[in-house]
Design an enzyme around this catalytic site. Structure first.
Site, PDB file in Angstrom:
ATOM      1  N   SER A 172       0.935  -0.970  -0.062  1.00 49.01           N
ATOM      2  CA  SER A 172      -0.006  -0.005  -0.075  1.00 49.01           C
ATOM      3  C   SER A 172       0.698   1.234   0.003  1.00 49.01           C
ATOM      4  CB  SER A 172      -0.936  -0.183   1.216  1.00 49.01           C
ATOM      5  OG  SER A 172      -1.744   0.904   1.022  1.00 49.01           O
TER       6      SER A 172
ATOM      7  N   ASP B 163      -9.648  -4.786  -5.014  1.00 51.70           N
ATOM      8  CA  ASP B 163      -9.052  -3.603  -3.890  1.00 51.70           C
ATOM      9  C   ASP B 163      -9.876  -2.437  -4.139  1.00 51.70           C
ATOM     10  OD1 ASP B 163      -7.533  -1.843  -2.473  1.00 51.70           O
ATOM     11  OD2 ASP B 163      -5.595  -2.720  -3.042  1.00 51.70           O
TER      12      ASP B 163
ATOM     13  N   HIS C 219      -7.831  -5.306  -0.275  1.00 50.03           N
ATOM     14  CA  HIS C 219      -6.495  -4.478   0.105  1.00 50.03           C
ATOM     15  C   HIS C 219      -5.881  -5.231   1.029  1.00 50.03           C
ATOM     16  CE1 HIS C 219      -3.961  -0.904  -0.300  1.00 50.03           C
ATOM     17  NE2 HIS C 219      -4.476  -0.782   1.152  1.00 50.03           N
TER      18      HIS C 219
END
Length: 263
Positions: free
Chosen positions: A151, A205, A237
């Site tokens: 991320s 995601d 995610h």
């Protein structure tokens, strides 16, 4: 002097002599030296590797340390791992709440057109480069240094690898994005362009949209870099075991031995 007294004097003298001899031996005889595996000049040091893992927004380094347990292949026997934690800072997308963050994030979900904190990214890159430089100074060859991140950490991974002046073993981006504009491409050195990139992203995601991940390979291609992109259809995610298994194989295929580096 009686025979008993003479015996006691002789015994005391013998004990004193033995003590002096033992003390002399302790001074002369050094304990056997263990092999210096981490001396920069040894072959073992040249064959070591370094994996730097950068966590996502609001997370911490220690919370990600179990990731290393997936890397059980013998090639990772001499691997040094580092899981640093981001500093606490206010984050715009979370209404200014203070949390661990490598740089500011203006909005979520992240899309290809989201505004970026380029100055914050570049400052964070300097800190990552300092970590890499310390390992190089300790004797680890840049070809055996891998930067990985999830991320926000994935975005920082990309920026750090692109802007490092030397070719590294590789950069692995998980659910990340391109954290700056195309003008940064001019700053990518010829050596850095040789660093391979692995990019993994979940199609499902909803935090860093799949489209933000898809924008990565074209950006890298415009910089003259290679990128292996892997899409995971049902992944949101997060990081899947399949991704870490793929990462282990990917790093193994790029580790260099001292013989490789000298050829």
């Amino acid at each position: 002097m009686s025979s008993l007294v003479r015996f006691l004097f002789s015994l005391a003298a013998a004990i004193a002599a033995a003590s002096l001899l033992a003390a002399s031996l302790r001074r002369r005889v050094q304990p056997p030296r263990l092999p210096d595996l981490f001396n920069p000049g040894t072959m073992a040091a040249r064959n070591r590797s370094f994996v730097l893992w950068l966590h996502g927004l609001g997370d911490s380094g220690p919370a990600n340390e179990p990731i290393r347990n997936f890397f059980t292949a013998p090639e990772f026997r001499l691997t040094k791992w580092a899981f640093p934690s981001a500093p606490n800072a206010p984050v715009s997308c979370n209404h200014g709440a203070v949390m661990p963050s490598w740089f500011d994030i203006h909005e979520l979900p992240m899309s290809p057109g989201s505004p970026q904190d380029e100055s914050g990214v570049l400052k964070a890159v300097e800190n990552v480069h300092a970590m890499i430089d310390r390992e190089v100074a300790a004797g680890i060859h840049p070809d055996n240094i891998f930067v990985c991140g999830f991320s926000q950490g994935g975005a920082l991974t990309l920026a750090s690898v692109l802007l490092y002046p030397k070719k590294l073993g590789g950069g692995a981006v998980f659910s990340g994005w391109v954290p700056f504009g195309s003008s940064v491409i001019e700053r990518v050195s010829a050596e850095a362009r040789k660093t391979p990139i692995l990019w993994s992203h979940g199609v499902a995601d909803r935090v860093v949209l799949f489209e933000a991940g898809q924008a990565g390979p074209p950006f890298l291609q415009s910089a003259g870099m290679s990128c292996e992109f892997k899409a995971y259809p049902d992944l949101g995610h997060s990081i899947a075991t399949e991704e870490l298994t793929s990462l282990q194989t990917w790093i193994k295929g790029r580790l260099k031995t001292s013989q490789d580096k000298e050829s």
